[in-house]
Every structure is written in C-alpha cells, then in structure tokens.
Design a protein around this motif. Structure first.
Motif, short mmCIF file in Angstrom:
data_model
loop_
_atom_site.label_atom_id
_atom_site.label_comp_id
_atom_site.label_asym_id
_atom_site.label_seq_id
_atom_site.Cartn_x
_atom_site.Cartn_y
_atom_site.Cartn_z
N LEU A 1 0.84 -1.19 0.00
CA LEU A 1 0.00 0.00 0.00
C LEU A 1 0.88 1.24 0.00
N THR A 2 0.51 2.22 -0.80
CA THR A 2 1.17 3.53 -0.73
C THR A 2 0.09 4.59 -0.61
N ILE A 3 0.30 5.54 0.28
CA ILE A 3 -0.65 6.64 0.46
C ILE A 3 0.05 7.95 0.11
N PHE A 4 -0.52 8.65 -0.86
CA PHE A 4 -0.06 9.99 -1.21
C PHE A 4 -1.19 10.96 -0.89
N ALA A 5 -0.84 12.17 -0.43
CA ALA A 5 -1.88 13.17 -0.19
C ALA A 5 -1.22 14.52 0.03
N ARG A 6 -2.03 15.55 -0.09
CA ARG A 6 -1.63 16.87 0.41
C ARG A 6 -1.11 16.70 1.85
N GLY A 7 -0.01 17.30 2.17
CA GLY A 7 0.52 17.18 3.53
C GLY A 7 1.37 15.94 3.75
N ILE A 8 1.49 15.11 2.74
CA ILE A 8 2.40 13.96 2.82
C ILE A 8 3.52 14.21 1.81
N MET A 9 4.74 14.36 2.31
CA MET A 9 5.85 14.78 1.45
C MET A 9 6.40 13.63 0.64
N ILE A 10 6.39 12.45 1.26
CA ILE A 10 6.91 11.26 0.58
C ILE A 10 5.96 10.12 0.92
N GLY A 11 5.52 9.40 -0.08
CA GLY A 11 4.44 8.41 0.06
C GLY A 11 4.61 7.53 1.28
N LEU A 12 3.53 7.33 2.02
CA LEU A 12 3.54 6.47 3.20
C LEU A 12 3.27 5.04 2.75
N ARG A 13 4.17 4.14 3.15
CA ARG A 13 4.08 2.74 2.72
C ARG A 13 3.53 1.88 3.84
N SER A 14 2.67 0.96 3.49
CA SER A 14 2.17 0.02 4.48
C SER A 14 1.80 -1.27 3.77
N ARG A 15 1.17 -2.18 4.50
CA ARG A 15 0.67 -3.42 3.90
C ARG A 15 -0.69 -3.74 4.47
N ILE A 16 -1.45 -4.50 3.73
CA ILE A 16 -2.72 -5.03 4.22
C ILE A 16 -2.61 -6.55 4.22
N TYR A 17 -2.72 -7.14 5.40
CA TYR A 17 -2.80 -8.59 5.55
C TYR A 17 -4.26 -8.98 5.79
N PHE A 18 -4.53 -10.28 5.83
CA PHE A 18 -5.91 -10.76 5.95
C PHE A 18 -6.06 -11.62 7.19
N ALA A 19 -7.02 -11.27 8.04
CA ALA A 19 -7.25 -12.02 9.29
C ALA A 19 -7.55 -13.48 8.97
N GLY A 20 -7.10 -14.36 9.85
CA GLY A 20 -7.43 -15.77 9.72
C GLY A 20 -6.46 -16.58 8.90
N GLU A 21 -5.47 -15.94 8.31
CA GLU A 21 -4.48 -16.67 7.52
C GLU A 21 -3.46 -17.32 8.47
N ALA A 22 -3.26 -18.63 8.33
CA ALA A 22 -2.32 -19.32 9.22
C ALA A 22 -0.91 -18.73 9.12
N LEU A 23 -0.54 -18.29 7.92
CA LEU A 23 0.82 -17.77 7.74
C LEU A 23 1.05 -16.44 8.45
N ASN A 24 -0.01 -15.78 8.88
CA ASN A 24 0.19 -14.52 9.62
C ASN A 24 1.07 -14.74 10.86
N ALA A 25 0.99 -15.95 11.42
CA ALA A 25 1.73 -16.23 12.66
C ALA A 25 3.24 -16.29 12.42
N THR A 26 3.65 -16.52 11.17
CA THR A 26 5.08 -16.66 10.90
C THR A 26 5.58 -15.64 9.87
N ASP A 27 4.71 -14.75 9.44
CA ASP A 27 5.13 -13.75 8.44
C ASP A 27 6.25 -12.88 9.01
N PRO A 28 7.35 -12.71 8.26
CA PRO A 28 8.51 -11.99 8.82
C PRO A 28 8.20 -10.56 9.25
N LEU A 29 7.39 -9.83 8.50
CA LEU A 29 7.09 -8.46 8.90
C LEU A 29 6.19 -8.44 10.13
N LEU A 30 5.11 -9.24 10.10
CA LEU A 30 4.20 -9.24 11.26
C LEU A 30 4.94 -9.66 12.52
#
Lengths: 237, 176
Positions: free
Chosen positions: B104-133
């Motif tokens: 995910l990238t968010i650009f807007a007025r008042g944001i000088m450099i795009g804000l980066r994030s991610r969207i994961y999905f609840a209930g996924e077994a791999l969420n428990a071992t995902d390196p970022l999470l």
C-alpha cells in the motif's frame, strides 16, 4: 506482465538529506498527517522489488497538453523532455510517467480549486508519456502559472508541473514536482525548501534547453530524473 | 552518480489523473477469488482524509489480465474501496514464506513522501510466521496491518495517519 525482466536485487536506501521529511512544520498540512511513530524497516521482498507494468495499448499516451476540445490552450507553449535513469546511470526504459498541472493562469481544472483565475476550455492539464529504450521522454504543454495557497500569509506556489513515476519496482515509485529556473517564489516555498540537501532540491528545477526549443513554436525545458538503483549497499536478503 | 530524485507532495489536485476504473483490478477480465478491500482514512485529529490517493500492489495471484496495481481516491468521508483478487502466499527472503498481503502507498496533500504500508488478511495461518508481522512486537500495532472480513468477500482495514486523541492506534508505516 512479463516475468523476463524481474530483477530480484533490492533497491538501495535513499541518500541522506535528499528526501523531505513527512513532519515539515512550515508546510502546515503535514501537521496531522505525518506518522508519530518511527517507520518499521522492511527488507525488500519480491513485493517491493517488482512493480506494476503499464502497456501503452491499455494506457494510451497523451503527449500534447497544449490543445483540448479542438482549441489551443492560452499561455506560453513549452516542450519538456528529459531522461529517466537509475542511480547507476542506467536508462529506465519503457516506464510510464504521469503529468498534471495548473493552466497558464494558475488554475487547475479541478472542482477543489477555487482560485479566482480563469479556467481555459482548451486546457485540461493531465498527460501520460512512456520513456523509450534509452529512458528519454518528451511532451508538449503550456507553462503553468503560479497561484496562491493558504499555508501562510501571502503564500504563492512557484510555477510547477506534477510528475508521477513508477520505475522497475514498487519501491521506486516517485511523486515529485518540476520547477522552472529563475522563479523568485522558490526560495519562499515550504514544499520545495523541505528537501534538506540544496543540491537535491535544485535538481527539481528544469533547465532551459535551446536544443529542444522549436523555432517559431515553443521553448524547450529539460528535466532529468533519477530513480533508486539496485543493490550497491545491499540490504538483508 | 546522482542520488534518487527528491519526492514532493502529490497535492490536492492529483485527481486530474484519476480514472475511477483503476480501483477495480479485475476490470480487464482476470478470473479468481474476487474480493473488496475497503477502509476509512483519518488523520491525527480523527478527521477523515478526503483527498488522498491510495495505491495497492500485489505480486500474487499471477493471473492473466490481472495488473496487480490499483489506485483509488478517498471519498468525502475518507473511504477507499478496491475490487481485486485475493492474494496467495508469496515467497520471502531466504526460506521465509510471506502471508498473503497487499502493498500500500498513500499519497496526499501534507504527505511529502508516500507512506508505505501493507494489508494482511485475518485468519491466515501464515500470519503467525510472516517476517514483517513477527517483527512488530506490539499486538495493537500489528493488528493495524490486518484487514478483517466484515461480510464474506469484503475486507476492511482503516488507516490512521497519526495516533491521536481519539485512541485508535496509528497504522504501522514502513521504511522501504
């Protein structure tokens, strides 16, 4: 989408001082829109190393912003060209560039812009161009006017054209603005001045270019852009 | 060699670029598990962010006619809404496997450099071992990256640009 050109090397971090901070108090709108917590470092994975590809057959180029609705836009016609490379000087080939800007009077064809300056029925202000195999692009437009904004008393934005670049990966995405040489508003503009490093700042100023100036037709400006390079200072993985 | 060019804000008038069809990543006919991903964006005053440009990117699934990239403007109440295909697991660095996610990238007025994030999905077994999470120790912060299903096929993840008085946690943003 092709899989052939999917380089898996991570992109290198931004050079210190070359990027503006999101907390930039002199640009008032940043106040409630910047994160308070530190960003979480993410070593690049396949998600960040790859990025979208745009096929001109689905995203047709729009190379001449200086005409619309069968009319010629008011203002000073200009030709803007330049080269997109990475930090190692390699061409960024066949990448999509999006462009948008105010008209010659300093008014955007946008419902949110209520500046008391005329709209131009022959100017909309949005374009799209792809770089060639050597990273070069060119489009025609009119020089945008400056306009007031409400950041502080008597605040005026310098003349500028907005740019959107994609490059080879999700991590190379860039939104920036191109400015014009000799603009006295630059030294007063909190958005331009938010970039700490003076050299990095001044690279956002296009230069007049006699070579691309078309006789009896339009002034030429040159604007080169550098996207992040891959891997000279490798991160994890 | 020259360093990468400086970022500047996208400003309030970026909608000149907007093509509303870009919010539907299935518009070219891609076939797969179609989902809606939506959320509401707020600032540090709890006010809706009504002029943002939200972009998503996913390398999975690799389906024909699937661009993997979408763009959506937030509306007058701060909502964004994408139609896309549910991503699957993605290879990570080394032997790691990443849980299904959207970048995910968010650009807007008042944001000088795009804000980066991610969207994961609840209930996924791999969420428990995902390196970022797994790298985010605070459970509330970690939860800010995970979308919840509101009805079958519709996933919601709100975005908070800045922690504020109203108590909702600030979204985790990433340094890429």
């Amino acid at each position: 989408m092709s899989t052939a050109d999917r380089d898996t090397t991570p992109f290198r971090p931004y050079a210190p001082g070359t990027q503006p901070p999101n907390d930039a108090p002199s640009y008032r709108s940043t106040g409630k829109r910047h994160p308070g917590a530190a960003l979480v470092a993410l070593p690049h994975t396949v998600t960040e190393r790859q990025g979208p590809r745009f096929d001109p057959r689905r995203f047709p180029p729009l190379l001449d912003l200086s005409t619309a609705c069968g009319g010629k836009a008011l203002g000073e016609r200009i030709i803007v060209s330049g080269r997109v490379t990475d930090e190692d000087g390699r061409a960024v080939a066949r990448t999509m560039i999006e462009i948008w800007q105010a008209n010659a009077s300093g008014r955007y064809d946008h419902p949110g812009d209520q500046h008391d300056a005329p709209l131009d029925p022959a100017f909309h202000g949005a374009g799209r161009v792809f770089t060639d195999d050597e990273g070069w692009y060119q489009f025609t437009t009119i020089k945008p006017g400056s306009y007031p904004w409400r950041n502080h008393h008597n605040a005026w934005r310098p003349n500028h054209i907005h740019y959107s670049y994609f490059g080879p990966g999700f991590a190379t995405r860039l939104i920036t603005q191109m400015y014009f040489p000799g603009d006295p508003l630059l030294e007063l503009d909190p958005i331009f001045l938010s970039i700490p490093d003076r050299t990095a700042r001044e690279r956002l100023i296009a230069r007049f270019d006699l070579e691309t100036t078309a006789p009896e037709w339009a002034l030429g400006y040159r604007f080169d852009v550098v996207l992040r390079g891959r891997g000279a200072t490798p991160m994890e993985g | 060699m020259a360093a990468a060019t400086a970022s500047q804000t996208i400003g309030p008038y970026w909608h000149l670029l907007e093509d509303k069809s870009w919010a539907d990543l299935t518009r070219f006919g891609a076939v797969g598990e179609r989902i809606v991903v939506e959320g509401r964006m707020r600032d540090g005053d709890d006010a809706p962010v009504t002029d943002a440009c939200v972009e998503i990117w996913q390398t999975s699934p690799e389906a024909e006619d699937f661009p993997g990239f979408g763009r959506c403007a937030t509306d007058a109440e701060g909502w964004f809404r994408f139609t896309t295909l549910k991503p699957g697991p993605v290879g990570g660095n080394g032997n790691a496997l990443q849980a299904p996610h959207l970048a995910l990238t968010i650009f807007a007025r008042g944001i000088m450099i795009g804000l980066r994030s991610r969207i994961y999905f609840a209930g996924e077994a791999l969420n428990a071992t995902d390196p970022l999470l797994c790298a985010i120790e605070d459970a509330e912060r970690r939860a800010s990256l995970i979308a919840e299903a509101t009805v079958p096929g519709v996933w919601r993840r709100d975005i908070r640009l800045q922690g504020g008085v109203a108590g909702a946690p600030e979204t985790v943003f990433l340094d890429l």
